[in-house]
Design an enzyme around this catalytic site. Structure first.
Site, PDB file in Angstrom:
ATOM      1  N   ALA A  66       0.835  -1.017  -0.292  1.00 17.61           N
ATOM      2  CA  ALA A  66      -0.288  -0.085   0.225  1.00 17.61           C
ATOM      3  C   ALA A  66       0.752   1.428   0.043  1.00 17.61           C
ATOM      4  CB  ALA A  66      -0.624   0.324   0.962  1.00 17.61           C
ATOM      5  N   GLY A 112       0.797  -4.966   0.970  1.00 16.15           N
ATOM      6  CA  GLY A 112      -0.526  -4.997   0.256  1.00 16.15           C
ATOM      7  C   GLY A 112      -0.742  -5.176  -1.273  1.00 16.15           C
ATOM      8  N   GLU A 115      -0.660  -8.812  -0.114  1.00 12.25           N
ATOM      9  CA  GLU A 115      -2.205  -9.260  -0.088  1.00 12.25           C
ATOM     10  C   GLU A 115      -2.580  -9.421  -1.464  1.00 12.25           C
ATOM     11  OE1 GLU A 115      -2.357  -6.476   2.843  1.00 12.25           O
ATOM     12  OE2 GLU A 115      -3.197  -7.610   4.314  1.00 12.25           O
ATOM     13  N   GLU A 135       4.453  -5.227   7.681  1.00 11.75           N
ATOM     14  CA  GLU A 135       3.700  -4.711   8.179  1.00 11.75           C
ATOM     15  C   GLU A 135       3.729  -4.353   9.297  1.00 11.75           C
ATOM     16  OE1 GLU A 135       2.124  -6.454   6.204  1.00 11.75           O
ATOM     17  OE2 GLU A 135       1.173  -5.927   4.626  1.00 11.75           O
TER      18      GLU A 135
HETATM   19  N1  COA Z   1       4.569   2.789  -0.721  1.00 11.62           N
HETATM   20  C1  COA Z   1       5.499   4.006  -0.865  1.00 11.62           C
HETATM   21  N2  COA Z   1       5.860   3.868  -1.649  1.00 11.62           N
HETATM   22  C2  COA Z   1       6.921   3.619  -2.041  1.00 11.62           C
HETATM   23  C3  COA Z   1       6.796   2.059  -1.710  1.00 11.62           C
HETATM   24  C4  COA Z   1       5.711   1.669  -0.763  1.00 11.62           C
HETATM   25  N3  COA Z   1       4.904   0.359  -0.184  1.00 11.62           N
HETATM   26  N4  COA Z   1       7.368   0.887  -1.392  1.00 11.62           N
HETATM   27  C5  COA Z   1       8.286   1.858  -2.642  1.00 11.62           C
HETATM   28  N5  COA Z   1       8.361   3.044  -2.385  1.00 11.62           N
HETATM   29  C6  COA Z   1       8.818   4.018  -3.596  1.00 11.62           C
HETATM   30  C7  COA Z   1      10.227   4.064  -2.938  1.00 11.62           C
HETATM   31  O1  COA Z   1       9.407   5.803  -1.242  1.00 11.62           O
HETATM   32  C8  COA Z   1      11.179   4.705  -3.767  1.00 11.62           C
HETATM   33  O2  COA Z   1      10.337   6.296  -3.957  1.00 11.62           O
HETATM   34  P1  COA Z   1      11.336   7.875  -4.310  1.00 11.62           P
HETATM   35  O3  COA Z   1      11.941   7.142  -5.392  1.00 11.62           O
HETATM   36  O4  COA Z   1      10.394   8.590  -4.643  1.00 11.62           O
HETATM   37  O5  COA Z   1      11.572   8.009  -3.216  1.00 11.62           O
HETATM   38  C9  COA Z   1      10.759   3.986  -5.136  1.00 11.62           C
HETATM   39  O6  COA Z   1       8.973   3.462  -4.721  1.00 11.62           O
HETATM   40  C10 COA Z   1      11.554   3.039  -4.851  1.00 11.62           C
HETATM   41  O7  COA Z   1      11.660   2.561  -4.041  1.00 11.62           O
HETATM   42  P2  COA Z   1      13.371   2.590  -3.235  1.00 11.62           P
HETATM   43  O8  COA Z   1      12.779   1.819  -1.594  1.00 11.62           O
HETATM   44  O9  COA Z   1      14.320   3.439  -3.556  1.00 11.62           O
HETATM   45  O10 COA Z   1      13.996   1.019  -3.747  1.00 11.62           O
HETATM   46  P3  COA Z   1      14.928   0.417  -3.069  1.00 11.62           P
HETATM   47  O11 COA Z   1      14.967  -0.742  -4.655  1.00 11.62           O
HETATM   48  O12 COA Z   1      15.679   0.609  -2.529  1.00 11.62           O
HETATM   49  O13 COA Z   1      13.893  -0.788  -2.321  1.00 11.62           O
HETATM   50  C11 COA Z   1      11.952  -2.226  -1.414  1.00 11.62           C
HETATM   51  C12 COA Z   1      12.815  -1.591  -2.473  1.00 11.62           C
HETATM   52  C13 COA Z   1      10.305  -3.009  -1.913  1.00 11.62           C
HETATM   53  C14 COA Z   1      12.937  -3.206  -0.520  1.00 11.62           C
HETATM   54  C15 COA Z   1      11.430  -0.825  -0.370  1.00 11.62           C
HETATM   55  O14 COA Z   1      11.044   0.105  -1.599  1.00 11.62           O
HETATM   56  C16 COA Z   1      10.085  -1.207   0.837  1.00 11.62           C
HETATM   57  O15 COA Z   1      11.004  -1.557   1.293  1.00 11.62           O
HETATM   58  N6  COA Z   1       9.745  -0.613   0.402  1.00 11.62           N
HETATM   59  C17 COA Z   1       7.946  -0.414   1.055  1.00 11.62           C
HETATM   60  C18 COA Z   1       7.853  -1.814   1.754  1.00 11.62           C
HETATM   61  C19 COA Z   1       6.733  -1.869   2.609  1.00 11.62           C
HETATM   62  O16 COA Z   1       6.488  -1.622   3.361  1.00 11.62           O
HETATM   63  N7  COA Z   1       5.323  -2.712   2.141  1.00 11.62           N
HETATM   64  C20 COA Z   1       4.379  -2.239   3.335  1.00 11.62           C
HETATM   65  C21 COA Z   1       3.162  -1.597   3.114  1.00 11.62           C
HETATM   66  S1  COA Z   1       2.028  -1.495   4.588  1.00 11.62           S
END
Ligand code: COA
Length: 260
Positions: A66, A112, A115, A135
């Site tokens: 999400a 999400g 999910e 989460e």
């Molecule tokens: N919500 C909003 N933005 C998200 C996102 C999310 N769940 N997951 C990734 N993004 C965005 C990042 O903020 C980043 O945006 P920016 O370039 O404007 O800063 C972009 O997507 C790329 O992500 P980034 O974190 O730079 O890539 P990465 O390769 O370093 O890491 C992940 C990849 C998936 C490990 C990391 O993005 C992450 O942990 N995301 C969140 C996962 C999460 O907790 N999801 C559950 C949400 S309830």
């Protein structure tokens, strides 16, 4: 109607939905959920579409969760509404759709995103896929059905571990857990989904709709799944598809289902 966050491609009986926010790793924001709700309702009504595949754009992510930026300052009331609305508009809608929905998990499927994949009827993953429910690392719990569907798919102990550690599992482990049905190189992912969709499309769409309901009723504690199966089984006898399927078998030919 035009969509801002998703792409739709229809080839024969297969419709492919691509969540298209690659710079945000296809994170599910409010608008994307609304668009997905609209498109699923639309595709369910389209007679020519028999199977739906959902995937993420780019090579890195299916859906990274999400959109965290949208709910970071939510209140308790808003948090409950976010989960309830999301479940109703998208996750429960997909699970109960009368047409098969396959998740083509092409990279990160987190929160999400996992999910969403779990609400689909089954999942196929590319070998770079990584899945998890992170989460609790954000101080919240899965809210789009993750605490319910993950134990159904992988068992309670594995679900508890995945949720408590907030860790990711790779595609191989997801296959071993039964969370995905196949793992293939990324370039073969959509091709395999298409093959599976073709096989599904040869069968009675009406019977498949009833089968989805009966299988889902296995997990609905307010319904007796066996009674639901008996009811749906009987109902099939009144369909044109049943007449065609049994007649074609007797005539030793391939059935051409009218879909009613
Ligand atoms: N919500 C909003 N933005 C998200 C996102 C999310 N769940 N997951 C990734 N993004 C965005 C990042 O903020 C980043 O945006 P920016 O370039 O404007 O800063 C972009 O997507 C790329 O992500 P980034 O974190 O730079 O890539 P990465 O390769 O370093 O890491 C992940 C990849 C998936 C490990 C990391 O993005 C992450 O942990 N995301 C969140 C996962 C999460 O907790 N999801 C559950 C949400 S309830």
């Amino acid at each position: 109607m035009g969509y801002q966050n998703i792409l739709i491609d229809t080839q024969g009986k297969l419709a492919t939905i691509t969540i298209n926010r690659p710079t945000k790793l296809n994170a599910l924001n409010r608008d994307t959920i609304k668009e997905l709700n609209k498109v699923f309702l639309k595709l369910e009504k389209e007679k020519s579409v028999h199977v739906i595949v959902i995937t993420g754009s780019g090579e890195k992510a299916f859906v990274a969760g999400a959109d965290i930026s949208e709910f970071a300052d939510f209140s308790v009331k808003e948090g409950k509404k976010l989960a309830a609305k999301g479940q109703e508009l998208l996750f429960n809608l997909i699970e109960n759709l009368s047409k098969p929905v396959i998740a083509a998990v092409n990279g990160f499927a987190l929160g999400g995103g996992l999910e969403l994949a779990m609400a689909c009827h089954f999942r196929v993953a590319s070998d770079n896929a990584r899945m998890g429910l992170p989460e609790v690392s954000l101080g919240v719990i899965p809210g789009y059905g993750g605490t319910q569907r993950l134990p159904q798919l992988v068992g309670k102990g594995r679900a508890m571990e995945m949720i408590m550690t907030a860790g990711m599992i790779d595609a191989k482990k997801a296959l071993d857990y039964g969370l995905v049905n196949y793992v293939v190189p990324q370039e073969e992912l959509l091709e395999l989904c298409q093959k599976l969709a073709n096989r599904i499309s040869n069968n009675s769409s009406v019977a498949i709709g009833y089968a989805i309901k009966a299988v889902n009723d296995c997990f609905n504690t307010s319904i007796n799944g066996y009674a639901s199966e008996i009811d749906a089984f009987g109902t099939c006898f009144g369909t044109a598809d049943f007449k065609e399927g049994t007649t074609a078998f007797m005539e030793k030919r391939k059935a051409i289902f009218p879909g009613k």
